[in-house]
Each structure stands twice: as structure tokens, then as C-alpha cells.
Design a protein around this motif. Structure first.
Motif, short mmCIF file in Angstrom:
data_model
loop_
_atom_site.label_atom_id
_atom_site.label_comp_id
_atom_site.label_asym_id
_atom_site.label_seq_id
_atom_site.Cartn_x
_atom_site.Cartn_y
_atom_site.Cartn_z
N LYS A 1 32.53 36.43 45.66
CA LYS A 1 33.39 37.55 46.03
C LYS A 1 34.25 37.23 47.26
CE LYS A 1 30.39 41.22 44.21
NZ LYS A 1 29.72 42.51 44.51
N LEU B 1 37.95 38.13 46.89
CA LEU B 1 38.15 39.58 46.99
C LEU B 1 38.11 40.03 48.44
CD1 LEU B 1 38.14 42.56 45.91
CD2 LEU B 1 35.64 42.35 45.80
N LEU C 1 40.93 41.76 50.87
CA LEU C 1 40.78 43.08 51.50
C LEU C 1 41.07 43.03 52.99
CD1 LEU C 1 37.52 44.36 49.74
CD2 LEU C 1 39.88 44.97 49.20
N PRO D 1 42.20 50.11 46.34
CA PRO D 1 41.04 49.81 45.48
C PRO D 1 41.34 48.65 44.53
CG PRO D 1 41.60 52.17 45.45
CD PRO D 1 42.74 51.45 46.08
N VAL D 2 40.34 47.83 44.30
CA VAL D 2 40.46 46.71 43.37
C VAL D 2 39.59 47.01 42.16
CG1 VAL D 2 40.09 44.24 43.02
CG2 VAL D 2 40.90 45.09 45.25
N VAL D 3 40.20 47.07 40.99
CA VAL D 3 39.48 47.35 39.75
C VAL D 3 39.18 46.04 39.04
CG1 VAL D 3 39.57 48.50 37.50
CG2 VAL D 3 40.54 49.63 39.53
N ASP D 4 37.90 45.82 38.76
CA ASP D 4 37.49 44.61 38.04
C ASP D 4 37.77 44.74 36.55
OD1 ASP D 4 35.34 42.11 37.99
OD2 ASP D 4 35.11 43.43 36.26
N GLY E 1 34.94 43.83 42.14
CA GLY E 1 35.79 45.00 42.16
C GLY E 1 35.08 46.14 41.45
N ARG E 2 35.79 47.25 41.24
CA ARG E 2 35.18 48.43 40.67
C ARG E 2 35.27 48.45 39.15
NH1 ARG E 2 34.32 52.36 44.05
NH2 ARG E 2 32.57 52.64 42.63
N GLN F 1 42.62 53.20 39.83
CA GLN F 1 42.33 52.97 41.25
C GLN F 1 41.82 54.24 41.91
OE1 GLN F 1 46.27 51.44 42.31
NE2 GLN F 1 45.32 49.50 42.91
N THR G 1 38.15 55.39 41.56
CA THR G 1 37.06 54.63 42.19
C THR G 1 36.77 55.07 43.62
OG1 THR G 1 38.43 52.89 43.18
CG2 THR G 1 37.83 52.62 40.86
N ALA H 1 33.67 47.71 50.49
CA ALA H 1 35.09 47.36 50.41
C ALA H 1 35.95 48.35 51.17
CB ALA H 1 35.52 47.30 48.95
#
Length: 290
Positions: free
Chosen positions: A144, A147, A151, A259-262, A284-285, A86, A89, A123
Motif C-alpha cells: 500500500k 497509495l 495520499l 477518496p481512493v476507490v479500489d 483503497g475503498r 468516492q 466511502t 487514509a
């Protein structure tokens, strides 16, 4: 920087015929392995995150590696409740957001629209606006929407179905990441005292002018800003990297920024990770792990 497009980036520091610095990447999170002279506020073993370049620099930063050598001012301590993935990113997109989005425009009751809300800068802009008490409209691909609602977006617009410039809402602030609408269209949905901020993502070199990217558009808006209060005036004053990293750390630690990690790829699959990122599929990232 990876593709060398638009070509003006090559003469702005990335290398004319080939990359001046061969190893890509500017964001990272990790553990301090060694300290330079004069660094007294960190110790070997401390968990940190940051950028490998100072300020804005149009070249590869060497972060796609096991070890990176960076300036102390480009680092902050990683909050304990945030994963390395997280934290990695946040630095570049967070810095861009803090420098470009006026904090005084993020206030309770403000009507904020973020175009390109599902990307890195978008984001963060959504979360900062929501944390300030603003009413946030997020524009991006329909897939999205989950997501964006996660957020904190109050309203989500699928750009494939609805053109937000044709709507009846009027916004106090519009943060435009892709820049895929002319300012003349944007003005239709800006409040009389609203502000339009263009970030200008050129879709990995595929959009914008082949040689100059979004620079001509930024130039036109800068000239217009001299007589139009709905545009920010060019200024050299801004948040320094050290101060910005401190702000981002506080936002992460307080939970105002999550942060959102893909997906995470191993470092050896960096090429595949870049291809996945450029495909537009991530929600996401995308990160590399060592």
C-alpha cells in the motif's frame, strides 16, 4: 455488524440471535427521490451523500439497497467534482476520524503517525494531517506504499519489516486504527506532550476479545487517562452528525480529502464485495453500485 462479532455488539443493538435489521450498510451516495415533511433545503433530484444511521449505532443500516430512508441531518450535498463512488466511502470513516482526532493536534510541523493508514479511517487521518501542514508517517502493508504516498504521507513504514515502536522518531500524535501494539510500547515513540488516539478496528471480528472486542482495552486506557496526559480523556462533547457531514463536504469540495476507490461491485454481488473487503486485498475503498 455483519458478523455479529464481538458478541457484545448483539446486545448493543444489532440483534441477539439474528440481525435486528437484515440489510447491511450505513454509507451511501445518491439522488434524492422523495422528501419528508418539513424538508425545505433539498429538492428531488439533488445529489447527496451521507449515513443511514444517526450517531454511533451498532446495527445494520439498510444502505445496501436501491432506496434508503434517512434523517436530513445525516445528509450533505455531494460536491460536483466528486463521484458517487468516492462520496459513498466517506461518511462513517470520516465521522469517526473527525470525532476522535483532535483538530488542534493537526498543525503545521506536527509529527503525526497513523497506524493502519491504508484503511478507511487511516487514509482520511493521513490526508487531514497532511492538509494541516503536519509531517506524516503512514504505517501499513508494504503493497500500500504507493497509495499512502499518493495520499501525501512523508514517510511510509511497512509493518512487516519495521516495528515503528522501536524507532527513533518521536511523535506529537499517534492515531492507531488496528490497536496491534500495547500502549506501553507506543509510549516509547510518543513525545512527552504527545497524544495517543486508539480507534480500535477488530479486523471484522477476528481480533480482540471474542465477546467484548476492544472494549476492555478502551476501559483501561480511559482509567489511565485520568493521570496520563498522553491519552485523551473521555468526553461526551463532540461533533454532531449534521456538522460533521458539512465538514466532510467542505473537505471533499476543496480537494483536501480525495477518496481512493479500489473496486466497485454491482449490488447483486454484495456478498462477494464483503468477502473481498475482509480478505485485506483492497488498496483503497470498496463500493457497491446500483
Amino acid at each position: 455488524m455483519v458478523s455479529g462479532r464481538p458478541y457484545v455488539l448483539r446486545v448493543m443493538g444489532s440483534g441477539v440471535r439474528r440481525p435486528k435489521d437484515r440489510i447491511p450498510g450505513t454509507d451511501f451516495a445518491g439522488v434524492v427521490a422523495e422528501l419528508g415533511r418539513g424538508v425545505t433545503d433539498l429538492a428531488v433530484g439533488d445529489e447527496v451523500f451521507g449515513e443511514s444511521l444517526r450517531g454511533f449505532s451498532w446495527r445494520n443500516g439498510g444502505a445496501f439497497a436501491e432506496y434508503a430512508s434517512v434523517a436530513r441531518d445525516s445528509l450533505a450535498r455531494k460536491p460536483a467534482g466528486v463521484t458517487f463512488e468516492q462520496a459513498a466511502t466517506v461518511p462513517t470513516t470520516g465521522y469517526i476520524t473527525l470525532v476522535n482526532v483532535p483538530a488542534e493536534r493537526l498543525r503545521p510541523g506536527a509529527r503525526v503517525l497513523v497506524n493502519g493508514a491504508g484503511g478507511g479511517v487511516g487514509a482520511i487521518a493521513v490526508q487531514l494531517a497532511k492538509a494541516s501542514g503536519a509531517h506524516v508517517t503512514a504505517v501499513d502493508q508494504g503493497r500500500k506504499s504507493g497509495l499512502l504516498r499518493g495520499l501525501g504521507a512523508d514517510r511510509v513504514v511497512d509493518y512487516a519489516i519495521d516495528d515503528f515502536t522501536q524507532g527513533t522518531y518521536r511523535y506529537d500524535l499517534i492515531v492507531d486504527v488496528p490497536g496491534n501494539h500495547p500502549f506501553a510500547a507506543i509510549r516509547r515513540v510518543l513525545a512527552p506532550d504527545g497524544l495517543y488516539v486508539l480507534i480500535g478496528h477488530d479486523d471484522f471480528g477476528r481480533a480482540g476479545h471474542r465477546w467484548l472486542g476492544s472494549l476492555p482495552r478502551f476501559g483501561r486506557l480511559a482509567v489511565q487517562s485520568l493521570r496520563n496526559r498522553q491519552l485523551p480523556r473521555p468526553t461526551r462533547a463532540g461533533l454532531g452528525k449534521k456538522e460533521a457531514m458539512g465538514v466532510l463536504r467542505d473537505l471533499l469540495e476543496s480537494g483536501r480529502l480525495t477518496p481512493v476507490v479500489d473496486r466497485a461491485f454491482p449490488l447483486a454481488e454484495a456478498e462477494a464485495a464483503m468477502g473481498y473487503l475482509i480478505s485485506g486485498e483492497p488498496v483503497g475503498r470498496v463500493v457497491l453500485t446500483v
